[in-house]
Scaffold this active site. Structure first.
Site, short mmCIF file in Angstrom:
data_model
loop_
_atom_site.label_atom_id
_atom_site.label_comp_id
_atom_site.label_asym_id
_atom_site.label_seq_id
_atom_site.Cartn_x
_atom_site.Cartn_y
_atom_site.Cartn_z
N MET A 144 0.86 -1.20 0.00
CA MET A 144 0.00 0.00 0.00
C MET A 144 0.88 1.24 0.00
O MET A 144 1.85 1.31 0.75
CB MET A 144 -0.86 -0.01 1.27
CG MET A 144 -1.49 1.33 1.64
SD MET A 144 -2.13 1.32 3.36
CE MET A 144 -3.76 0.67 3.14
N ASN A 145 0.55 2.25 -0.87
CA ASN A 145 1.06 3.59 -0.61
C ASN A 145 -0.08 4.59 -0.60
O ASN A 145 -1.10 4.32 0.06
CB ASN A 145 2.29 3.98 -1.46
CG ASN A 145 2.15 3.96 -2.95
OD1 ASN A 145 2.02 2.91 -3.55
ND2 ASN A 145 2.21 5.11 -3.59
N ASP A 146 0.05 5.73 -1.21
CA ASP A 146 -0.83 6.88 -0.97
C ASP A 146 -2.33 6.59 -0.75
O ASP A 146 -2.91 5.79 -1.47
CB ASP A 146 -0.83 7.81 -2.19
CG ASP A 146 0.54 8.05 -2.76
OD1 ASP A 146 1.53 7.61 -2.17
OD2 ASP A 146 0.60 8.67 -3.83
N PHE A 156 -2.30 5.33 -11.05
CA PHE A 156 -1.63 6.07 -9.99
C PHE A 156 -2.66 6.88 -9.18
O PHE A 156 -3.85 6.81 -9.41
CB PHE A 156 -0.55 6.98 -10.59
CG PHE A 156 0.77 6.29 -10.85
CD1 PHE A 156 0.87 4.91 -10.91
CD2 PHE A 156 1.93 7.03 -11.04
CE1 PHE A 156 2.09 4.27 -11.15
CE2 PHE A 156 3.16 6.42 -11.28
CZ PHE A 156 3.23 5.05 -11.33
N SER A 157 -2.14 7.72 -8.27
CA SER A 157 -3.00 8.35 -7.27
C SER A 157 -4.06 9.28 -7.87
O SER A 157 -3.89 9.82 -8.96
CB SER A 157 -2.15 9.14 -6.29
OG SER A 157 -1.55 8.24 -5.39
N GLU A 215 4.15 16.28 -5.61
CA GLU A 215 3.18 15.20 -5.79
C GLU A 215 1.95 15.46 -4.92
O GLU A 215 1.98 16.25 -3.98
CB GLU A 215 3.81 13.85 -5.41
CG GLU A 215 5.05 13.49 -6.23
CD GLU A 215 5.56 12.09 -5.97
OE1 GLU A 215 5.73 11.35 -6.95
OE2 GLU A 215 5.79 11.73 -4.81
#
Ligand code: FRU
Length: 502
Positions: free
Chosen positions: A39-41, A100-101, A222
């Site tokens: 998991m990231n953002d 992506f995010s 970002e």
């Protein structure tokens, strides 16, 4: 012919099977972790259909970053999470190299719209991957990608912007218009936040550049977010490769920053007045906010830093977690944070000690644990010779994590270098901290290896992962200079690991 699973179906089948084999005790008590894998953002954080929805950058198949999917969880209270099926997989030409995010917004017709960065392999200059903004609309569980993706293509970028670094759209609705901010790298001005506008969230036009780093606040920026908080307009960013100022207000590397200022919505002009770190700790990045139905602005961040991800250990079948959600407010010109008040629903039996005097290192009766909400107030005027105090936690066998407030040194230090870690990483952060009305207050939220420290009612927050064995539950105090007078309130916190509803 047996039906071949789509990438989304494969991810959903995999996470359902694998998450079931991870014992609840392997996870933090209430910090959200991925069902399995990486998991990231935080992404798509919103209140929709009676629940908070939190999506996240997700690679289910390994505990390292891989082709990005969107994982998904919902909660009524921001603490008790339910895993929902993986929401997006990289499975169209517009996002073949990753979803992506991005963010989410409920539509007037009752559906939920997600906007995210689609990564197209090799489509930018020099064979680099291109990044453009895509949408998907659904019912809060299943989302259909728009055939017109990318809806914000490279062609909408003004001259000088690089489509290889164009990502992380944050959307909101204002009257009958949609707006979104996205980060992009400019040849000269570098990290920049671009504003786009649309009548329907499908047909977009470029409006303006809200702000840029111009080599003074990192390189690429970002994960922007942009919202009013009282009279202040807040532009949140996660700048990369920041060079610390001589006064050390921002630490070097990849950080989170809040740009505070004024916004003229008619002219779409943002005037930056102040810059501060969102979180001064060691593990916090890419925060995103949403507005709660009761008007609170809630922030959640990825409680990790990229530097740490390049090292072991990987003790679990999941990697990465979200911070405790926090309520934002502005006080004395600073963006401040407090833990969401819902945390009180996890409180167990209270221990309250008032007017305790501590000199030599000592444990205090009943103050101990690795899953707790602990408030410590120091009376800075009680003893003239006292210049502060030291708090050790996650203590056992001579190892500990340290919080040290030293009024003479003018600040507060968090140091996890001696907690048992073997990682070659930064382990110490220092921030200014002075008593308010004669008192210095600390609120430490501990959830196994997650430590979040709120200083003076949230004027500073420091988040850090503590690589100490879970049995190391000691807490002790010592005075600096002369005895310190402390008031303490401790609540152990109940565990509420996520449940699965795949
Ligand atoms: C921030 C970030 C975003 C990007 C995502 C990819 O941590 O680099 O800019 O969209 O992670 O996973």
């Amino acid at each position: 012919m047996p039906h071949e699973l789509t990438r989304l179906e494969a991810a959903r089948a995999y996470e359902r099977r694998e998450a079931a084999s991870i014992p609840a005790g392997d996870r933090p008590a209430f910090h959200l972790t991925p069902p399995v894998g990486w998991m990231n953002d935080p992404n798509g954080f919103c209140f929709y259909d009676g629940l908070y929805h939190l999506f996240f950058q997700y690679y289910p198949y390994d505990t390292v970053w891989g082709p990005m999917h969107w994982g998904h969880a919902t909660s009524a209270d921001l603490l008790r999470w339910t895993y929902r099926p993986c929401a997006l997989a990289p499975d169209t030409p517009a996002d073949a190299a990753g979803c992506f995010s991005g963010s989410g917004v409920p539509l007037p017709d009752g559906r939920l719209l997600l906007i995210y960065t689609g990564v197209q392999p090799g489509a930018a200059d020099g064979g680099r991957d291109a990044q453009m903004q895509c949408i998907a609309v659904g019912d809060g569980r299943d989302f259909a990608k728009d055939p017109a993706n990318p809806v914000i293509p490279a062609g909408l970028l003004p001259a000088g912007f690089d489509t290889a670094d164009f990502r992380d759209p944050k959307i909101w609705r204002e009257g009958d218009r949609y707006y979104c901010v996205a980060a992009c790298r400019h040849r000269q001005d570098q990290g920049s936040i671009l504003l786009f506008e649309s009548p329907d969230a499908r047909r977009w036009k470029f409006v303006t550049v809200l702000d840029s780093s111009r080599d003074r606040l990192g390189k690429m920026w970002e994960c922007p977010d942009f919202f009013p908080l009282g009279d202040t307009q807040v532009l949140l960013i996660s700048p990369q490769e920041v060079c610390a100022d001589p006064d050390g207000a921002l630490h070097p590397g990849d950080i989170t920053a809040a740009l505070l200022g004024r916004y003229d919505p008619a002219a779409h002009a943002f005037a930056r007045q102040a810059v501060q770190a969102v979180d001064d700790g060691l593990d916090f990045y890419a925060p995103q906010t949403t507005l709660a139905p009761d008007g609170r602005r809630i922030l959640v961040g990825w409680m990790q830093c990229w530097a740490a991800t390049r090292q072991g250990p990987r003790p679990h079948r999941w990697y990465g977690r979200m911070s405790l959600p926090r309520e934002l407010f502005v006080r004395d010109g600073r963006l401040c944070q407090r833990p969401v008040r819902e945390i009180e629903t996890l409180w167990q039996a209270e221990t309250r000690l008032t007017g305790v005097t501590v000199e030599a290192p000592a444990a205090l009766p009943g103050i101990r644990g690795r899953c707790l909400d602990l408030s410590v107030t120091a009376d800075a005027a009680a003893n003239p010779g006292c210049r502060g105090f030291v708090l050790h936690f996650a203590e056992a066998d001579g190892r500990f994590a340290e919080i040290r407030w030293d009024a003479q040194a003018g600040g507060l230090l968090v140091d996890r270098s001696r907690c048992g870690t073997r990682q070659d990483l930064p382990h110490i952060r220092r921030v200014p901290a002075a008593p308010r009305a004669g008192r210095l207050t600390l609120r430490l939220i501990l959830d196994k290896d997650c430590a979040e420290l709120f200083v003076n009612g949230g004027e500073r927050v420091l988040s850090a992962l503590i690589d100490a064995p879970e049995q190391a539950a000691g807490i002790s105090f010592a005075a600096l200079g002369a005895p310190v007078r402390l008031d303490l309130v401790q609540h152990p916190l109940a565990a509420c690991p996520p449940v699965a509803m795949f």
